[in-house]
Design an enzyme around this catalytic site. Structure first.
Site, PDB file in Angstrom:
ATOM      1  N   ASP A  21       2.120   5.747   9.643  1.00 45.85           N
ATOM      2  CA  ASP A  21       1.084   5.178   8.790  1.00 45.85           C
ATOM      3  C   ASP A  21       1.301   5.393   7.297  1.00 45.85           C
ATOM      4  O   ASP A  21       0.458   5.003   6.493  1.00 45.85           O
ATOM      5  CB  ASP A  21      -0.282   5.765   9.161  1.00 45.85           C
ATOM      6  CG  ASP A  21      -0.748   5.258  10.519  1.00 45.85           C
ATOM      7  OD1 ASP A  21      -0.319   4.169  10.906  1.00 45.85           O
ATOM      8  OD2 ASP A  21      -1.512   5.971  11.183  1.00 45.85           O
ATOM      9  N   CYS A  22       2.380   6.056   6.901  1.00 41.84           N
ATOM     10  CA  CYS A  22       2.574   6.286   5.467  1.00 41.84           C
ATOM     11  C   CYS A  22       4.056   6.281   5.145  1.00 41.84           C
ATOM     12  O   CYS A  22       4.903   6.356   6.036  1.00 41.84           O
ATOM     13  CB  CYS A  22       1.928   7.599   5.033  1.00 41.84           C
ATOM     14  SG  CYS A  22       2.724   9.055   5.727  1.00 41.84           S
TER      15      CYS A  22
ATOM     16  N   CYS B   7       6.058   9.196   6.487  1.00 45.63           N
ATOM     17  CA  CYS B   7       6.477   9.024   7.888  1.00 45.63           C
ATOM     18  C   CYS B   7       7.778   8.225   7.944  1.00 45.63           C
ATOM     19  O   CYS B   7       8.726   8.596   8.638  1.00 45.63           O
ATOM     20  CB  CYS B   7       5.406   8.290   8.686  1.00 45.63           C
ATOM     21  SG  CYS B   7       3.789   9.063   8.712  1.00 45.63           S
TER      22      CYS B   7
ATOM     23  N   CYS C 275       2.117  17.140  -3.594  1.00 46.61           N
ATOM     24  CA  CYS C 275       2.426  16.288  -2.438  1.00 46.61           C
ATOM     25  C   CYS C 275       2.708  14.862  -2.922  1.00 46.61           C
ATOM     26  O   CYS C 275       1.873  14.265  -3.612  1.00 46.61           O
ATOM     27  CB  CYS C 275       1.253  16.278  -1.456  1.00 46.61           C
ATOM     28  SG  CYS C 275       1.135  17.781  -0.474  1.00 46.61           S
TER      29      CYS C 275
ATOM     30  N   CYS D 121       2.802  11.975  -1.516  1.00 46.68           N
ATOM     31  CA  CYS D 121       2.392  10.853  -0.660  1.00 46.68           C
ATOM     32  C   CYS D 121       1.884   9.670  -1.476  1.00 46.68           C
ATOM     33  O   CYS D 121       2.282   8.530  -1.264  1.00 46.68           O
ATOM     34  CB  CYS D 121       1.335  11.318   0.332  1.00 46.68           C
ATOM     35  SG  CYS D 121       1.071  10.148   1.672  1.00 46.68           S
TER      36      CYS D 121
ATOM     37  N   ASP E 124      15.610 -29.702  -7.152  1.00 46.61           N
ATOM     38  CA  ASP E 124      16.191 -30.920  -6.594  1.00 46.61           C
ATOM     39  C   ASP E 124      15.130 -32.011  -6.759  1.00 46.61           C
ATOM     40  O   ASP E 124      13.955 -31.705  -6.982  1.00 46.61           O
ATOM     41  CB  ASP E 124      16.513 -30.690  -5.113  1.00 46.61           C
ATOM     42  CG  ASP E 124      17.148 -31.910  -4.472  1.00 46.61           C
ATOM     43  OD1 ASP E 124      17.896 -32.618  -5.165  1.00 46.61           O
ATOM     44  OD2 ASP E 124      16.882 -32.159  -3.284  1.00 46.61           O
TER      45      ASP E 124
ATOM     46  N   THR F 169      14.866 -35.396  -4.636  1.00 46.66           N
ATOM     47  CA  THR F 169      14.413 -36.008  -3.386  1.00 46.66           C
ATOM     48  C   THR F 169      13.954 -34.957  -2.378  1.00 46.66           C
ATOM     49  O   THR F 169      14.700 -34.049  -2.022  1.00 46.66           O
ATOM     50  CB  THR F 169      15.547 -36.843  -2.768  1.00 46.66           C
ATOM     51  OG1 THR F 169      16.010 -37.777  -3.742  1.00 46.66           O
ATOM     52  CG2 THR F 169      15.059 -37.575  -1.535  1.00 46.66           C
TER      53      THR F 169
ATOM     54  N   ASP G 129      16.148 -28.430  -0.658  1.00 47.19           N
ATOM     55  CA  ASP G 129      15.796 -28.607   0.748  1.00 47.19           C
ATOM     56  C   ASP G 129      16.542 -27.651   1.669  1.00 47.19           C
ATOM     57  O   ASP G 129      16.325 -27.660   2.873  1.00 47.19           O
ATOM     58  CB  ASP G 129      16.022 -30.054   1.192  1.00 47.19           C
ATOM     59  CG  ASP G 129      17.487 -30.483   1.072  1.00 47.19           C
ATOM     60  OD1 ASP G 129      18.346 -29.610   0.855  1.00 47.19           O
ATOM     61  OD2 ASP G 129      17.764 -31.681   1.204  1.00 47.19           O
TER      62      ASP G 129
ATOM     63  N   ASP H  54      -4.814  14.986  -4.159  1.00 50.64           N
ATOM     64  CA  ASP H  54      -3.736  14.299  -3.451  1.00 50.64           C
ATOM     65  C   ASP H  54      -4.286  13.227  -2.512  1.00 50.64           C
ATOM     66  O   ASP H  54      -3.854  12.083  -2.521  1.00 50.64           O
ATOM     67  CB  ASP H  54      -2.904  15.305  -2.662  1.00 50.64           C
ATOM     68  CG  ASP H  54      -1.818  14.609  -1.853  1.00 50.64           C
ATOM     69  OD1 ASP H  54      -0.924  14.014  -2.476  1.00 50.64           O
ATOM     70  OD2 ASP H  54      -1.890  14.636  -0.615  1.00 50.64           O
TER      71      ASP H  54
END
Length: 728
Positions: A21-22, A25, A382, A384, A426, A428, A623, A709
């Site tokens: 989740d962070c 991690c 920290c 984070c 471009d 066309t 394209d 933090d």
């Protein structure tokens, strides 16, 4: 040649990660997996909950699974999922044999407060409250009950710190937290240590909720596809899971239904609401032979649709896959922050040690007081909030862009848009719609509707683009189209036949001049229309010029506004086209753009190089096929398309629904994301600087340190999530 060799020798294996989740991690997982033999590179996406491992030969998958599981995260090979759609729907949590970790997540469909992380946080908080109660009733046992409350949360944190250290990340956030908590116990601040652990776990829980929101923004795309479909089989219809549809299946779509697969209409017509996929607010009328996308809505008609792409490869699945892969590609700023944090964390540990040791040793300061301040500095330091400041904003920017049809392959591309100083288009299919339409009808001796009807009668059955333009205009104007007798194409000149007893010819000006006398006024009209870049067909009826029909591939409705918006941002615009100079200049004049015409693909590439040598940062819009050399040469290549493979997989970015205005929206989104990153870094470092000073002065302690933090992490994540509401 080097790129081709690399593609042949380097393979990639993709995994889904549970409980990540962070950014901290992701960093621990990245470091741990890189240490394995045979691994060439690792790319981890927090928001995508995924990891891509590049390797030269066979990858020891068991070792990868074990290494990540030891850190306390769930992991499974992505291909093991049922389909990309269901795979992403389960991105929040990936159950597998290696799971059973503390860094837990909610099960799919489960509220975040029922996750193992939430349970641990609540247990630790309950233990702390119980310790306050018991300590008040039995003061003699106060230290021991607070120590017990501390251990409820510290043991899992310490275990994660040890596993991370063994896997190559000794200076993790968990390690700083563990050192600070143990140190606090040693100087008698057990109560504060227990409270700080609870606050730390609350901060982690909030990070998980924020990560879930970012993940949901991508999952929301996947959820656009209905779970079931009505498929025609054995003479009837039956409801089947949409993910089981195969190419060639015939599905029934009722009014108000979401279309469950990419396909082609074989019967019926309806206004199709494509807003969920492309952001286009106005429904498009579609009928037989028109393509439709999964996730769009049939508003008013019953359709029979032939499936053209399996669930794993429909437009939505490819967009989701592109965004998730893009989130793994780090932006330059993100890479710098990662490198900085690897130096920053050990430096914080060193500063904390110096604050704890030097004053007592040099000036006779109180050991407990200065050790306490040193421990507080560990918590303040920290990283984070700092580490998550950039990827959170990048992920939110990529997600919000994708939801509006602005697809960018990675943070580097998203960041690069802010530096663009010139855009080369471009013509066309990019600045224009890519197909001619009737622009002018001039009648001589007959009315315009009759001229159109006679021309359409001759063109029935033809698939030539100019013929299709005339037939479309006749249909739109409801002109009566009679059958043509003895219709015959004359090579290089036109087509002739008999319509209602009238001998009719439709062709070029010179060919028409061979069959009828053209007046000076008519010749001047043809020259004038040709001068505007239009193709003119002359209608001759019974040997007399009856009318002129002019056609041109017209600019997209928003092309002029898009060019003007780019100029307003200080960005130069250029049109590079292989079309004839007269047509190119006419289109360019109507749009207010400089034009270079009659170019071969290598000419476009050469011009891109010349502009770069002038110091311009070039984005090339095309394209994705005949513009490939120029797209590759540009600083950023942008494919203009409607969800095709080319539009999604060629170039660095793709504009899903083909609006010229979306080019400037990409630039604005990039600038918004980079401004957001600047704000996040300022908040992260600013709060740390303030609390560093107040801690050394003795104004704040452990509690405010961890609050600083946690607060900074929540603030930068919330600020990044604001980008999900960006409207451009």
């Amino acid at each position: 040649m080097t790129t081709l060799l690399k593609q042949e020798t380097i393979r990639q294996t993709r995994f889904k990660i549970g409980g990540m989740d962070c950014a901290s991690c992701a960093a621990k997982i990245d470091t741990a997996v890189r240490r394995l033999d045979g691994v060439a590179d690792v790319s981890v996406s927090v928001t995508g909950a995924s990891m891509t491992v590049s390797h030269g030969g066979a990858l020891p998958e068991d070792k990868v699974l074990q290494q990540v599981a030891r850190l306390g995260y769930g992991i499974v090979k992505a291909e093991a999922q049922v389909s990309p759609i269901s795979d992403r729907a389960h991105a929040d949590h990936v159950p597998n044999d290696h799971e059973g970790h503390d860094h837990g997540h909610a099960e799919p469909g489960q509220a975040w407060w029922r996750s193992r992380r939430a349970v641990l946080t609540l247990a630790c908080a309950a233990a702390l409250l119980a310790a306050y109660g018991i300590g008040h009733l039995f003061p003699v046992a106060e230290r021991w009950v607070f120590l017990a409350a501390l251990l409820v949360g510290l043991v899992p944190i310490g275990r994660r710190a040890l596993m991370a250290a063994l896997a190559g990340t000794p200076f993790s956030i968990e390690m700083l937290m563990t050192i600070a908590a143990i140190g606090a116990v040693m100087i008698g601040a057990t109560e504060e240590a227990a409270a700080v652990v609870v606050l730390f776990l609350i901060g982690e829980l909030l990070e998980g909720v924020a990560a879930g929101r970012a993940r949901a923004s991508i999952q929301g795309l996947a959820d656009l596809v209905p779970k079931t479909a009505l498929v025609e089989r054995a003479g009837g219809t039956s409801e089947v899971p949409a993910e089981r549809l195969g190419v060639g299946d015939i599905i029934l779509v009722r009014p108000g239904d979401r279309i469950p697969a990419d396909g082609e209409i074989i019967e019926g017509s309806s206004d199709i609401d494509e807003a969920p996929v492309t952001g286009e607010s106005t429904p498009k009328r579609k009928g037989v032979a028109d393509a439709v996308f999964a996730g769009t809505i049939s508003t008013d008609g019953v359709l029979r649709v032939r499936v053209t792409a399996a669930a794993s490869d429909n437009t939505i699945a490819r967009i989701v896959r592109l965004v998730e892969e893009a989130q793994e590609a780090k932006a330059p700023t993100e890479r710098f922050i990662d490198r900085f944090s690897r130096t920053y964390t050990p430096a914080v540990l060193a500063v904390g040690a110096l604050v704890a040791l030097l004053p007592p040793l040099l000036i006779g300061g109180d050991w407990n007081e200065w050790i306490y301040k040193g421990l507080a500095i560990l918590l303040i330091g920290c990283p984070c909030a700092l580490v998550i400041s950039t990827p959170a904003a990048i992920a939110a920017g990529l997600a919000t862009g994708a939801r509006r049809g602005l697809l960018m392959k990675g943070g580097a591309v998203l960041e690069g848009f802010r530096r663009v100083t010139a855009v080369a288009f471009d013509k066309t299919g990019t600045l224009t719609a890519g197909r001619p339409v009737v622009t002018d009808i001039m009648a001589y001796g007959r009315d315009e509707r009759t001229v159109l009807a006679l021309a359409a009668a001759l063109e029935q059955g033809s698939s030539h683009p100019l013929a299709m333009a005339i037939l479309d205009r006749a249909k739109a104007d409801k002109a009566p189209v009679s059958p043509a007798l003895a219709a015959k194409a004359i090579s290089g000149k036109g087509v002739k036949g008999s319509v209602g007893g009238v001998a009719v010819f439709l062709g070029s000006g010179p060919a028409a001049g061979e069959r009828a006398d053209m007046t000076q006024v008519q010749r001047l009209a043809v020259d004038s229309l040709n001068g505007q870049g239009k193709t003119v067909s002359v209608l001759v009826a019974d040997g007399v010029v009856a009318g002129l029909i002019a056609m041109r591939d017209e600019p997209r409705p928003d092309a002029a506004a898009g060019i003007a918006a780019l100029k307003a941002e200080g960005i130069r615009t250029i049109m590079l086209t292989g079309d004839n100079r007269r047509t190119a200049e006419a289109i360019a004049a109507s749009l207010g753009i400089e034009a270079r015409a009659e170019l071969l693909p290598q000419d476009k590439q050469r011009i891109i190089g010349e502009l770069q040598r002038e110091g311009l940062k070039i984005a090339k819009v095309g394209d994705g096929i005949n513009d490939a050399p120029a797209l590759a040469a540009a600083d950023i290549g942008i494919a203009m398309g409607g969800g095709t493979d080319v539009a999604l997989e060629t170039a660095d970015a793709a504009i899903l629904h083909g609006r010229v205005m979306d080019v400037v929206r990409m630039v604005r989104l990039s600038r918004a994301v980079m401004a957001n990153i600047g704000q996040n870094i300022s908040v992260a470092l600013g709060l740390k600087a303030v609390f560093l000073v107040t801690t050394i002065l003795g104004i704040t302690g452990l509690w405010p340190a961890i609050l600083a933090d946690t607060g900074a992490t929540v603030l930068v994540t919330a600020n990044a999530m604001r980008l999900l509401r960006w409207r451009g």
